[in-house]
Write a protein that holds these residues in place. Structure first.
Motif, PDB file in Angstrom:
ATOM      1  N   ILE A   1      22.185  -7.044  -0.278  1.00 46.31           N
ATOM      2  CA  ILE A   1      22.231  -7.568  -1.635  1.00 46.31           C
ATOM      3  C   ILE A   1      20.825  -7.672  -2.213  1.00 46.31           C
ATOM      4  CG2 ILE A   1      22.983  -9.475  -3.094  1.00 46.31           C
ATOM      5  CD1 ILE A   1      25.240  -7.866  -1.889  1.00 46.31           C
ATOM      6  N   LEU A   2      19.947  -8.425  -1.538  1.00 42.74           N
ATOM      7  CA  LEU A   2      18.553  -8.572  -1.989  1.00 42.74           C
ATOM      8  C   LEU A   2      17.718  -9.046  -0.824  1.00 42.74           C
ATOM      9  CD1 LEU A   2      17.930 -11.879  -2.300  1.00 42.74           C
ATOM     10  CD2 LEU A   2      19.251 -11.603  -4.371  1.00 42.74           C
ATOM     11  N   ASP A   3      16.397  -8.948  -0.962  1.00 40.98           N
ATOM     12  CA  ASP A   3      15.449  -9.511  -0.005  1.00 40.98           C
ATOM     13  C   ASP A   3      14.206  -9.954  -0.752  1.00 40.98           C
ATOM     14  OD1 ASP A   3      13.951  -7.216  -0.526  1.00 40.98           O
ATOM     15  OD2 ASP A   3      14.665  -6.178   1.246  1.00 40.98           O
ATOM     16  N   MET A   4      13.429 -10.813  -0.091  1.00 39.11           N
ATOM     17  CA  MET A   4      12.230 -11.344  -0.725  1.00 39.11           C
ATOM     18  C   MET A   4      11.299 -11.867   0.356  1.00 39.11           C
ATOM     19  SD  MET A   4      11.840 -14.204  -3.771  1.00 39.11           S
ATOM     20  CE  MET A   4      12.176 -15.607  -2.730  1.00 39.11           C
ATOM     21  N   SER A   5       9.981 -11.769   0.096  1.00 39.39           N
ATOM     22  CA  SER A   5       8.944 -12.341   0.946  1.00 39.39           C
ATOM     23  C   SER A   5       7.957 -13.079   0.046  1.00 39.39           C
ATOM     24  CB  SER A   5       8.234 -11.237   1.746  1.00 39.39           C
ATOM     25  OG  SER A   5       7.625 -10.306   0.867  1.00 39.39           O
ATOM     26  N   PRO A   6       7.152 -13.992   0.614  1.00 40.71           N
ATOM     27  CA  PRO A   6       6.254 -14.769  -0.254  1.00 40.71           C
ATOM     28  C   PRO A   6       5.260 -13.920  -1.032  1.00 40.71           C
ATOM     29  CG  PRO A   6       6.438 -15.770   1.909  1.00 40.71           C
ATOM     30  CD  PRO A   6       7.099 -14.444   2.004  1.00 40.71           C
ATOM     31  N   GLY A   7       4.885 -12.782  -0.496  1.00 39.52           N
ATOM     32  CA  GLY A   7       3.886 -11.974  -1.178  1.00 39.52           C
ATOM     33  C   GLY A   7       4.454 -10.999  -2.187  1.00 39.52           C
TER      34      GLY A   7
ATOM     35  N   THR B   1      20.694 -13.889  -7.669  1.00 38.08           N
ATOM     36  CA  THR B   1      19.285 -14.208  -7.457  1.00 38.08           C
ATOM     37  C   THR B   1      19.165 -15.356  -6.464  1.00 38.08           C
ATOM     38  OG1 THR B   1      17.229 -14.831  -8.554  1.00 38.08           O
ATOM     39  CG2 THR B   1      19.236 -15.857  -9.368  1.00 38.08           C
ATOM     40  N   ILE B   2      17.935 -15.623  -6.017  1.00 33.28           N
ATOM     41  CA  ILE B   2      17.616 -16.800  -5.208  1.00 33.28           C
ATOM     42  C   ILE B   2      16.455 -17.508  -5.886  1.00 33.28           C
ATOM     43  CG2 ILE B   2      18.411 -15.772  -3.040  1.00 33.28           C
ATOM     44  CD1 ILE B   2      15.578 -15.152  -2.323  1.00 33.28           C
ATOM     45  N   PRO B   3      16.249 -18.811  -5.647  1.00 36.52           N
ATOM     46  CA  PRO B   3      15.177 -19.547  -6.341  1.00 36.52           C
ATOM     47  C   PRO B   3      13.801 -18.929  -6.087  1.00 36.52           C
ATOM     48  CG  PRO B   3      16.694 -21.063  -5.257  1.00 36.52           C
ATOM     49  CD  PRO B   3      17.065 -19.696  -4.787  1.00 36.52           C
ATOM     50  N   LYS B   4      12.972 -18.944  -7.113  1.00 36.71           N
ATOM     51  CA  LYS B   4      11.619 -18.393  -6.971  1.00 36.71           C
ATOM     52  C   LYS B   4      10.763 -19.223  -6.030  1.00 36.71           C
ATOM     53  CE  LYS B   4      12.661 -15.259 -10.004  1.00 36.71           C
ATOM     54  NZ  LYS B   4      12.919 -13.866  -9.555  1.00 36.71           N
ATOM     55  N   SER B   5      11.095 -20.504  -5.912  1.00 34.75           N
ATOM     56  CA  SER B   5      10.319 -21.411  -5.050  1.00 34.75           C
ATOM     57  C   SER B   5      10.902 -21.489  -3.645  1.00 34.75           C
ATOM     58  CB  SER B   5      10.290 -22.805  -5.673  1.00 34.75           C
ATOM     59  OG  SER B   5      11.626 -23.316  -5.814  1.00 34.75           O
ATOM     60  N   ALA B   6      11.570 -20.438  -3.187  1.00 32.03           N
ATOM     61  CA  ALA B   6      12.264 -20.483  -1.896  1.00 32.03           C
ATOM     62  C   ALA B   6      11.292 -20.768  -0.752  1.00 32.03           C
ATOM     63  CB  ALA B   6      13.001 -19.173  -1.655  1.00 32.03           C
TER      64      ALA B   6
ATOM     65  N   SER C   1      19.048 -20.389  -0.999  1.00 35.57           N
ATOM     66  CA  SER C   1      20.445 -20.246  -1.414  1.00 35.57           C
ATOM     67  C   SER C   1      20.612 -19.087  -2.386  1.00 35.57           C
ATOM     68  CB  SER C   1      20.933 -21.546  -2.059  1.00 35.57           C
ATOM     69  OG  SER C   1      20.790 -22.629  -1.158  1.00 35.57           O
ATOM     70  N   LEU C   2      21.783 -18.426  -2.290  1.00 39.99           N
ATOM     71  CA  LEU C   2      22.099 -17.283  -3.149  1.00 39.99           C
ATOM     72  C   LEU C   2      22.939 -17.762  -4.332  1.00 39.99           C
ATOM     73  CD1 LEU C   2      21.946 -14.151  -3.430  1.00 39.99           C
ATOM     74  CD2 LEU C   2      24.175 -14.082  -2.285  1.00 39.99           C
ATOM     75  N   ILE C   3      22.516 -17.417  -5.554  1.00 31.75           N
ATOM     76  CA  ILE C   3      23.208 -17.809  -6.784  1.00 31.75           C
ATOM     77  C   ILE C   3      23.922 -16.584  -7.340  1.00 31.75           C
ATOM     78  CG2 ILE C   3      22.960 -18.790  -9.087  1.00 31.75           C
ATOM     79  CD1 ILE C   3      20.349 -20.073  -8.120  1.00 31.75           C
ATOM     80  N   ILE C   4      25.255 -16.691  -7.538  1.00 34.62           N
ATOM     81  CA  ILE C   4      26.055 -15.600  -8.086  1.00 34.62           C
ATOM     82  C   ILE C   4      26.693 -16.095  -9.381  1.00 34.62           C
ATOM     83  CG2 ILE C   4      27.939 -13.975  -7.660  1.00 34.62           C
ATOM     84  CD1 ILE C   4      27.568 -14.411  -4.696  1.00 34.62           C
TER      85      ILE C   4
ATOM     86  N   LEU D   1      25.677 -20.167  -2.776  1.00 37.89           N
ATOM     87  CA  LEU D   1      25.903 -20.089  -1.329  1.00 37.89           C
ATOM     88  C   LEU D   1      24.683 -20.686  -0.635  1.00 37.89           C
ATOM     89  CD1 LEU D   1      27.400 -16.489  -1.063  1.00 37.89           C
ATOM     90  CD2 LEU D   1      28.561 -18.654  -1.543  1.00 37.89           C
ATOM     91  N   PRO D   2      24.817 -21.833   0.040  1.00 36.78           N
ATOM     92  CA  PRO D   2      23.636 -22.558   0.552  1.00 36.78           C
ATOM     93  C   PRO D   2      23.014 -21.888   1.763  1.00 36.78           C
ATOM     94  CG  PRO D   2      25.644 -23.680   1.205  1.00 36.78           C
ATOM     95  CD  PRO D   2      26.074 -22.550   0.318  1.00 36.78           C
ATOM     96  N   CYS D   3      21.680 -21.897   1.785  1.00 32.19           N
ATOM     97  CA  CYS D   3      20.888 -21.447   2.937  1.00 32.19           C
ATOM     98  C   CYS D   3      19.550 -22.171   2.845  1.00 32.19           C
ATOM     99  CB  CYS D   3      20.711 -19.930   2.931  1.00 32.19           C
ATOM    100  SG  CYS D   3      19.755 -19.297   4.338  1.00 32.19           S
ATOM    101  N   VAL D   4      19.417 -23.288   3.561  1.00 35.67           N
ATOM    102  CA  VAL D   4      18.248 -24.160   3.444  1.00 35.67           C
ATOM    103  C   VAL D   4      17.612 -24.323   4.810  1.00 35.67           C
ATOM    104  CG1 VAL D   4      17.412 -26.438   2.749  1.00 35.67           C
ATOM    105  CG2 VAL D   4      19.322 -25.381   1.519  1.00 35.67           C
ATOM    106  N   ASN D   5      16.298 -24.154   4.906  1.00 38.32           N
ATOM    107  CA  ASN D   5      15.515 -24.379   6.118  1.00 38.32           C
ATOM    108  C   ASN D   5      14.164 -24.940   5.690  1.00 38.32           C
ATOM    109  OD1 ASN D   5      14.031 -24.240   8.533  1.00 38.32           O
ATOM    110  ND2 ASN D   5      15.248 -22.504   9.248  1.00 38.32           N
ATOM    111  N   ARG D   6      13.982 -26.237   5.894  1.00 39.95           N
ATOM    112  CA  ARG D   6      12.784 -26.915   5.398  1.00 39.95           C
ATOM    113  C   ARG D   6      11.713 -27.101   6.463  1.00 39.95           C
ATOM    114  NH1 ARG D   6      14.276 -28.239   0.402  1.00 39.95           N
ATOM    115  NH2 ARG D   6      16.458 -28.788  -0.006  1.00 39.95           N
ATOM    116  N   ARG D   7      11.780 -26.362   7.556  1.00 42.18           N
ATOM    117  CA  ARG D   7      10.717 -26.434   8.564  1.00 42.18           C
ATOM    118  C   ARG D   7       9.406 -25.939   7.988  1.00 42.18           C
ATOM    119  NH1 ARG D   7      12.358 -23.410  13.870  1.00 42.18           N
ATOM    120  NH2 ARG D   7      10.183 -23.958  14.263  1.00 42.18           N
ATOM    121  N   PRO D   8       8.290 -26.558   8.356  1.00 42.11           N
ATOM    122  CA  PRO D   8       6.989 -26.096   7.815  1.00 42.11           C
ATOM    123  C   PRO D   8       6.703 -24.633   8.095  1.00 42.11           C
ATOM    124  CG  PRO D   8       6.757 -28.232   8.906  1.00 42.11           C
ATOM    125  CD  PRO D   8       8.145 -27.747   9.210  1.00 42.11           C
TER     126      PRO D   8
END
Length: 431
Positions: free
Chosen positions: A81-87, A102-107, A114-117, A177-184
């Motif tokens: 569907i999509l992919d993204m990296s910080p750079g 889309t997914i949040p820009k501040s992921a 999370s994926l927004i449809i 669709l939630p996908c959250v990982n808040r580890r540093p």
């Protein structure tokens, strides 16, 4: 030491160390019992390829998130569907989904992937997978969510089917669709200096785990801290290139009875969140017997007439044959026990089959006997009836000749009834 006692010792060793588990101790990944003769050298192995020092020169490009869609109808297919990296910005693979998925820009800042449809359609039905990859730390995480589409608002719901979350969404609505990982590790790029540490501890017999002695600290930056006088005297050592090859094994030379105890190797990678321990129980056995000097024997002199002729060729030494007796494997007893059980099961099956066949034959013989008895009784009744009929016939013939037809009809009905009875009995026997 018997194998059962070794296994029991390892279990007790792990339990004793688990009682003192706290935040600074990692997960125990290995426990071993070692018995080494006194005066020899012992090597306590501690290897981990994830601790190899390779500077993360790509920085944020090592972290990647991508969403995939798995469809099973009409045919099985997997779609990125999509992919993204910080750079880099997010990359949507299907032109129809641009601006709709889309997914949040501040992921990578807050850990929300999370994926927004928007404007959900029937073609969006399937299993969505959120995949997080950190190539430098060799960490891969995955979350599955199944999306179903309905046309009835009353059927909208969310539930857990035992393996994954299931979202039932109304056609035309939006869904997250939630996908959250808040580890540093996923939210920010930490500095790598002083992030990788390896150290060895020694716990003498009768000492609590919190009273163990620190032997050495190793840092990926090259710093090395030694405690006590064992390392300066070269009695204990760790390879200088430990962080280059991932080998942190501890070598102990000239073993003495005082070296007996528990040794633990601790590996910490704070940047990647890696914490592992390996525990070794070292026992010092009796020294090896001293090697005796070789005995030199003079070869026998051969008589002049019996001297072998080499014809200018040197004598070829005969190969020495060494017989090695290997112990039987541990599974040999279980294999023999399996053969015995299979034999008993086969005998039981044969005995059961014989009993069943015998009972069936006895039952069939009883049925035939009853059939013969019934036929004999029916024959007697038939013969008696003939006599009575003959007497009646004589009387009737003397009195009224016109009753002969009535007698014939009775005989025909009697024969027909007898045939029907015999036919029914044969059918029951054949069944």
């Amino acid at each position: 030491m018997p194998p059962l006692l070794q296994i029991l010792g390892v279990c007790l060793l792990a339990c004793a160390w688990a009682q003192n588990s706290n935040s600074r101790l990692g997960v125990v990944v290995e426990t071993k019992n070692l018995t080494v003769p006194a005066g020899s050298q012992a090597v306590l192995p501690c290897h981990s390829p994830r601790m190899i020092w390779t500077r993360d020169r790509l920085k944020d490009r090592q972290r990647v998130v991508h969403w995939d869609l798995v469809r099973t109808t009409p045919d099985y297919s997997v779609e990125r569907i999509l992919d993204m990296s910080p750079g880099a910005n997010e990359r949507v693979y299907n032109g129809f989904n641009k601006g709709r998925i889309t997914i949040p820009k501040s992921a990578f800042s807050d850990g929300n992937f999370s994926l927004i449809i928007n404007n959900v359609g029937t073609t969006d039905r399937g299993v969505y997978t959120c995949n997080l990859h950190h190539h430098y730390c060799q960490i891969h995480q995955s979350i599955q969510i199944q999306l179903n589409v309905t046309k009835s608002a009353r059927k909208e719901k969310r539930f857990w089917d035992g393996e994954k979350s299931v979202f039932v969404v109304l056609v035309g609505n939006s869904v997250v669709l939630p996908c959250v990982n808040r580890r540093p590790l996923w939210r920010e790029g930490l500095q790598e200096d002083q992030q990788q540490v390896a150290h060895w501890d020694f716990q003498p017999p009768g000492v609590r785990p919190d009273g163990a002695d620190r032997l050495v600290d190793l840092y990926a930056s090259g710093e090395k801290r030694e405690y006590g006088a064992l390392f300066p005297r070269n009695k204990m050592s760790v390879a200088e290139d430990a962080f280059s090859v991932g080998d942190f094994s501890l070598t102990i030379s000239d073993l003495l009875p005082v070296d007996k105890g528990l040794y633990s190797c601790h590996l910490h990678h704070h940047y990647c969140g890696l914490q592992e321990r390996r525990i070794f129980r070292l026992n010092v056995g009796p020294p090896l017997p001293a090697l005796l000097p070789p005995v030199i024997t003079t070869p026998p002199h051969a008589l002049p007439n019996n001297e072998p002729s080499n014809n200018g060729h040197e004598e070829v030494a005969r190969p020495q044959v060494v017989n090695v007796i290997l112990p039987e494997p541990r599974g040999h007893f279980l294999q023999q026990l399996g053969y015995i059980l299979a034999t008993f099961l086969l005998l039981a099956f044969i005995v059961t089959a014989v009993i069943v066949l015998t009972r069936r034959r006895r039952k069939r013989g009883t049925v035939w006997l009853e059939y013969d008895l019934r036929r004999s009784e029916r024959g007697q009744m038939t013969s008696g009836g003939d006599i009575s009929l003959d007497t009646a016939e004589q009387k009737t013939c003397n009195q009224e000749p016109l009753n002969s037809d009535y007698k014939n009809n009775l005989l025909k009905e009697r024969d027909q009834i007898s045939k029907d009875c015999n036919k029914n009995m044969d059918e029951k026997l054949w069944k």
